[in-house]
Design a protein around this motif. Structure first.
Motif, PDB file in Angstrom:
ATOM      1  N   LYS A 149       1.519   1.764  -3.674  1.00 16.73           N
ATOM      2  CA  LYS A 149       0.519   1.862  -4.414  1.00 16.73           C
ATOM      3  C   LYS A 149       0.199   3.453  -4.265  1.00 16.73           C
ATOM      4  N   THR A 150       0.366   3.991  -3.109  1.00 14.69           N
ATOM      5  CA  THR A 150      -0.140   5.259  -2.689  1.00 14.69           C
ATOM      6  C   THR A 150       0.636   6.396  -2.842  1.00 14.69           C
ATOM      7  N   SER A 151       1.857   6.094  -3.037  1.00 18.23           N
ATOM      8  CA  SER A 151       3.030   6.994  -3.064  1.00 18.23           C
ATOM      9  C   SER A 151       2.831   8.026  -4.158  1.00 18.23           C
ATOM     10  N   THR A 152       2.891   9.467  -4.082  1.00 20.50           N
ATOM     11  CA  THR A 152       2.531  10.228  -5.174  1.00 20.50           C
ATOM     12  C   THR A 152       4.035  10.459  -5.876  1.00 20.50           C
TER      13      THR A 152
ATOM     14  N   ILE B 105      -5.954   2.437   5.350  1.00 20.19           N
ATOM     15  CA  ILE B 105      -5.617   3.702   5.082  1.00 20.19           C
ATOM     16  C   ILE B 105      -4.283   4.192   5.911  1.00 20.19           C
TER      17      ILE B 105
ATOM     18  N   TRP C  35       3.424  10.695   0.824  1.00 21.82           N
ATOM     19  CA  TRP C  35       2.083  10.293   1.165  1.00 21.82           C
ATOM     20  C   TRP C  35       1.014  11.329   1.860  1.00 21.82           C
TER      21      TRP C  35
ATOM     22  N   ASP D 268      -1.963  12.063   4.165  1.00 21.39           N
ATOM     23  CA  ASP D 268      -2.846  11.624   5.240  1.00 21.39           C
ATOM     24  C   ASP D 268      -3.959  12.653   5.342  1.00 21.39           C
TER      25      ASP D 268
ATOM     26  N   LEU E 236       0.994  -1.248   0.036  1.00 22.56           N
ATOM     27  CA  LEU E 236       0.028  -0.101   0.168  1.00 22.56           C
ATOM     28  C   LEU E 236       0.781   1.189  -0.053  1.00 22.56           C
TER      29      LEU E 236
ATOM     30  N   SER F  98      -7.941  -3.996   1.327  1.00 23.62           N
ATOM     31  CA  SER F  98      -7.460  -2.913   1.113  1.00 23.62           C
ATOM     32  C   SER F  98      -8.757  -1.572   1.328  1.00 23.62           C
TER      33      SER F  98
END
Length: 234
Positions: A100-103, A171, A121, A123, A97, A167
């Motif tokens: 997958k979620t890192s910009t 979060i 990331w 939040d 995760l 998933s």
């Protein structure tokens, strides 16, 4: 006192008459024992629970009475396999995760690329952006212990594993906020970022519905008021 089975026991009845299961700190230290398949059988044969376990049961019973719900089996986080590496690529649920979620492109702790060190990331709980993975916890939107007391205590270990690694119920959030939240539901805790609260409430309720979990009546009344307030705000 000799064990009644040569295989690894599930419960040990010590020479002092205490039933120790594998969650007990004294389990491995207990060398003279009689083995049983369950704590219930051990108690039937004259054993008793450790004081700490008895206090835990008393506390759980008091919580159930206070919350107006039926008592359920004691919550044990080890019953909920989490942060699994289901595809055996050395990256568990948390690190997959994070990737997958890192910009931005992530950096790993080693050449094996199993554990993420840094990235970027957002939040929504805190409305802040973080670059070190250690600043973030992987939060269960509907906490495991919260689910346990609202229908999930009867699930199989496989069902608990699916929930713990789903998933849709995960979060990345600032570590300190995740720990502040603990096992609280939306009637007791909401993210400090007010702009995200209604989305959080919707997400929480979606997971509750997906897994057929039920609020206790006092919680449901508060949840209904929160949902109504959010509908007026849109």
């Amino acid at each position: 006192m000799a064990a009644i089975s040569s295989s690894e026991p599930k419960v040990k009845l010590s020479s002092s008459g205490i039933c120790h299961d594998q969650t007990s700190a004294s389990f491995n230290r207990t060398k003279n024992y009689q083995a049983f398949d369950s704590v219930a059988i051990c108690i039937e044969q004259g054993g008793r629970l450790p004081k700490a376990k008895t206090k835990s049961i008393d506390k759980a019973t008091d919580e159930a009475i206070e919350q107006g719900r039926a008592f359920v089996a004691l919550y044990d986080r080890s019953d909920w396999p989490h942060w699994l590496d289901s595809d055996k690529d050395c990256q568990n649920t948390r690190h997959e995760l994070l990737i997958k979620t890192s910009t931005k492109a992530v950096a790993f702790k080693s050449d094996k690329e199993c554990n993420v060190l840094s990235g970027q990331w957002y939040d929504p709980y805190s409305n802040e952006t973080f670059t070190l993975s250690t600043d973030l916890d992987l939060d269960h939107i509907v906490p495991l212990k919260f689910a346990h007391g609202r229908g999930a205590s009867l699930w199989s270990r496989n069902q608990k594993a699916l929930f713990a690694n789903d998933s849709e119920n995960l979060i990345l959030a600032q570590a300190s906020l995740n720990r502040q939240k603990g096992a609280k539901g939306i009637s007791d805790w909401l993210p400090p970022n007010h702009q995200y609260r209604c989305e959080y409430i919707t997400h929480f309720n979606k997971v509750m519905s997906k897994y057929n979990l039920a609020y206790i009546p006092s919680e449901q009344r508060i949840v209904n008021r929160l949902v109504k307030a959010c509908s007026k705000a849109t």
